[in-house]
Design a protein around this motif. Structure first.
Motif, PDB file in Angstrom:
ATOM      1  N   THR A  47       0.895  -1.327  -0.239  1.00  0.00           N
ATOM      2  CA  THR A  47       0.066  -0.138  -0.454  1.00  0.00           C
ATOM      3  C   THR A  47       0.641   1.623  -0.295  1.00  0.00           C
ATOM      4  N   LYS A  48      -0.185   2.348  -0.806  1.00  0.00           N
ATOM      5  CA  LYS A  48       1.866   3.622  -0.939  1.00  0.00           C
ATOM      6  C   LYS A  48       0.525   4.692  -0.177  1.00  0.00           C
ATOM      7  N   LEU A  49       0.887   5.732   0.315  1.00  0.00           N
ATOM      8  CA  LEU A  49       0.445   6.207   1.403  1.00  0.00           C
ATOM      9  C   LEU A  49       0.532   7.563   1.066  1.00  0.00           C
ATOM     10  N   HIS A  50       0.397   8.593   1.044  1.00  0.00           N
ATOM     11  CA  HIS A  50       1.080  10.526   1.008  1.00  0.00           C
ATOM     12  C   HIS A  50      -0.253  11.119   1.516  1.00  0.00           C
ATOM     13  N   PHE A  51       1.118  11.798   2.303  1.00  0.00           N
ATOM     14  CA  PHE A  51       0.552  12.976   3.440  1.00  0.00           C
ATOM     15  C   PHE A  51       1.227  14.023   4.192  1.00  0.00           C
ATOM     16  N   TYR A  52       0.777  14.543   4.831  1.00  0.00           N
ATOM     17  CA  TYR A  52       2.182  15.817   5.186  1.00  0.00           C
ATOM     18  C   TYR A  52       1.639  15.935   7.018  1.00  0.00           C
ATOM     19  N   PHE A  53       2.541  15.965   7.325  1.00  0.00           N
ATOM     20  CA  PHE A  53       2.704  15.709   9.484  1.00  0.00           C
ATOM     21  C   PHE A  53       3.138  17.855   9.694  1.00  0.00           C
ATOM     22  N   ALA A  86       4.582  14.410  20.829  1.00  0.00           N
ATOM     23  CA  ALA A  86       4.065  14.986  19.588  1.00  0.00           C
ATOM     24  C   ALA A  86       1.853  13.783  19.866  1.00  0.00           C
ATOM     25  N   ASP A  87       1.242  15.532  18.962  1.00  0.00           N
ATOM     26  CA  ASP A  87       0.290  14.506  18.416  1.00  0.00           C
ATOM     27  C   ASP A  87       0.086  15.575  17.910  1.00  0.00           C
ATOM     28  N   GLU A  88       0.303  15.170  16.784  1.00  0.00           N
ATOM     29  CA  GLU A  88       0.504  16.555  14.985  1.00  0.00           C
ATOM     30  C   GLU A  88      -0.835  15.271  13.998  1.00  0.00           C
ATOM     31  N   PRO A  89      -0.743  17.201  13.899  1.00  0.00           N
ATOM     32  CA  PRO A  89      -2.019  16.323  11.884  1.00  0.00           C
ATOM     33  C   PRO A  89      -1.835  15.910  11.582  1.00  0.00           C
ATOM     34  N   LEU A  90      -1.939  14.447  10.925  1.00  0.00           N
ATOM     35  CA  LEU A  90      -0.827  14.568   8.658  1.00  0.00           C
ATOM     36  C   LEU A  90      -2.587  14.808   8.246  1.00  0.00           C
ATOM     37  N   THR A  91      -2.140  15.158   7.299  1.00  0.00           N
ATOM     38  CA  THR A  91      -3.344  16.330   6.579  1.00  0.00           C
ATOM     39  C   THR A  91      -2.957  15.513   4.939  1.00  0.00           C
ATOM     40  N   GLN A  92      -4.203  15.820   4.514  1.00  0.00           N
ATOM     41  CA  GLN A  92      -4.325  15.393   3.348  1.00  0.00           C
ATOM     42  C   GLN A  92      -2.637  16.506   1.583  1.00  0.00           C
ATOM     43  N   GLY A  93      -3.428  17.788   2.127  1.00  0.00           N
ATOM     44  CA  GLY A  93      -2.500  18.377   1.325  1.00  0.00           C
ATOM     45  C   GLY A  93      -0.858  19.226   2.422  1.00  0.00           C
ATOM     46  N   PRO A  94      -0.348  20.637   2.208  1.00  0.00           N
ATOM     47  CA  PRO A  94       0.580  20.948   2.958  1.00  0.00           C
ATOM     48  C   PRO A  94      -0.273  21.684   3.567  1.00  0.00           C
ATOM     49  N   GLU A  95      -1.262  21.901   3.288  1.00  0.00           N
ATOM     50  CA  GLU A  95      -1.669  23.653   3.985  1.00  0.00           C
ATOM     51  C   GLU A  95      -2.451  22.948   5.247  1.00  0.00           C
ATOM     52  N   PRO A  96      -2.670  23.944   6.483  1.00  0.00           N
ATOM     53  CA  PRO A  96      -2.945  23.101   7.534  1.00  0.00           C
ATOM     54  C   PRO A  96      -4.518  23.144   7.625  1.00  0.00           C
ATOM     55  N   THR A  97      -5.184  23.454   6.531  1.00  0.00           N
ATOM     56  CA  THR A  97      -6.457  23.916   6.827  1.00  0.00           C
ATOM     57  C   THR A  97      -7.041  22.949   5.669  1.00  0.00           C
ATOM     58  N   SER A  98      -5.628  22.201   5.202  1.00  0.00           N
ATOM     59  CA  SER A  98      -6.178  20.591   4.465  1.00  0.00           C
ATOM     60  C   SER A  98      -7.020  19.459   5.255  1.00  0.00           C
ATOM     61  N   LYS A  99      -7.470  18.529   4.783  1.00  0.00           N
ATOM     62  CA  LYS A  99      -8.054  17.443   5.422  1.00  0.00           C
ATOM     63  C   LYS A  99      -7.718  16.682   6.025  1.00  0.00           C
ATOM     64  N   ILE A 100      -7.771  16.473   7.493  1.00  0.00           N
ATOM     65  CA  ILE A 100      -7.050  15.550   8.223  1.00  0.00           C
ATOM     66  C   ILE A 100      -7.578  14.440   7.909  1.00  0.00           C
ATOM     67  N   VAL A 101      -6.326  13.793   7.920  1.00  0.00           N
ATOM     68  CA  VAL A 101      -6.130  12.296   7.296  1.00  0.00           C
ATOM     69  C   VAL A 101      -5.638  11.162   8.502  1.00  0.00           C
ATOM     70  N   GLY A 102      -5.361  11.490   8.989  1.00  0.00           N
ATOM     71  CA  GLY A 102      -4.950  11.397  10.679  1.00  0.00           C
ATOM     72  C   GLY A 102      -4.432  11.823  11.573  1.00  0.00           C
ATOM     73  N   ARG A 103      -3.245  11.530  12.623  1.00  0.00           N
ATOM     74  CA  ARG A 103      -2.835  11.840  13.960  1.00  0.00           C
ATOM     75  C   ARG A 103      -0.966  10.657  13.892  1.00  0.00           C
ATOM     76  N   ALA A 104       0.388  11.846  14.307  1.00  0.00           N
ATOM     77  CA  ALA A 104       1.007  11.179  14.522  1.00  0.00           C
ATOM     78  C   ALA A 104       0.788  11.435  16.138  1.00  0.00           C
ATOM     79  N   GLN A 105       0.945  10.047  16.609  1.00  0.00           N
ATOM     80  CA  GLN A 105       1.233  10.628  18.144  1.00  0.00           C
ATOM     81  C   GLN A 105       1.977   9.707  18.757  1.00  0.00           C
ATOM     82  N   GLY A 106       3.104  10.104  19.738  1.00  0.00           N
ATOM     83  CA  GLY A 106       4.214   9.678  20.398  1.00  0.00           C
ATOM     84  C   GLY A 106       5.335  10.503  20.116  1.00  0.00           C
TER      85      GLY A 106
END
Length: 193
Positions: A47-53, A86-106
């Motif tokens: 599976t290939k995934l692409h997102f922004y942290f 950290a509890d970082e948003p993962l988004t579809q695009g690079p803009e902070p307002t882009s759709k959130i697809v997940g979270r990076a926590q650790g």
């Protein structure tokens, strides 16, 4: 600060010990009821995934905060010994307002005395579509000043159970004054489905 780290360590260790002593004859969740049978892994797939942290360390609502540092961290050019949660948003695009697809926590910490390099222990939790509720575990060295980095995927849950792979990280944007950053991730993960 040292007492806080010792208390945190003791707390985590006690949770691990308690969990290891639970009665294993009682199923903990439906997926554990038929654990041996559920290990029929099926066909391996990629599976290939692409997102922004989005790593925001400044302002009123940071997504990563310092939780510990060594007494000599402020004298180190690499901030050696700094540890952040950290509890970082993962988004579809690079803009902070882009759709959130997940979270990076650790956790991440400065782990090199000579070059700026982090050790990263994170769980990427996905919150949309077919990956909703699934996670990928990332653990490895992140030499943040390199344009492109490779981080190992060491496991996962849900759709990504028994996952392995690599996350390619590339700094998309970095603010030298605030320390805030947006990182582009291209993930390649092998799992069973």
């Amino acid at each position: 600060m040292r007492k806080l780290l010792v208390l945190l360590f003791v707390f985590i260790l006690s949770i691990i010990i308690i969990q290891s002593h639970e009665d294993s004859s009682v199923p903990q969740s439906p997926s554990e009821e038929n654990w041996p049978e559920s290990l029929a892994l099926g066909k391996e797939k990629l599976t290939k995934l692409h997102f922004y942290f989005h790593d925001i360390v400044s302002g009123k609502k940071p997504t990563a905060i310092k939780i510990a540092q060594a007494s000599t961290t402020n004298q180190s050019p690499t901030l050696f010994g700094l540890l952040a949660m950290a509890d970082e948003p993962l988004t579809q695009g690079p803009e902070p307002t882009s759709k959130i697809v997940g979270r990076a926590q650790g956790l991440y910490g400065s782990a090199n005395q000579e070059k700026l390099s982090l050790i990263l222990a994170m769980s990427f939790e996905f919150t949309n579509g077919i990956y909703n509720g699934s996670t990928l575990s990332v653990f490895g060295r992140n030499p943040v000043l390199q344009l492109k980095r490779e981080l190992p995927i060491v496991g996962g849950t849900g759709i990504f159970r028994f996952a392995r792979g690599v996350a390619f990280a590339k700094t998309y944007w970095f603010n030298m004054t605030s320390g805030d950053a947006i990182v582009e991730y291209n993930v390649r993960v092998i799992h069973y489905g």
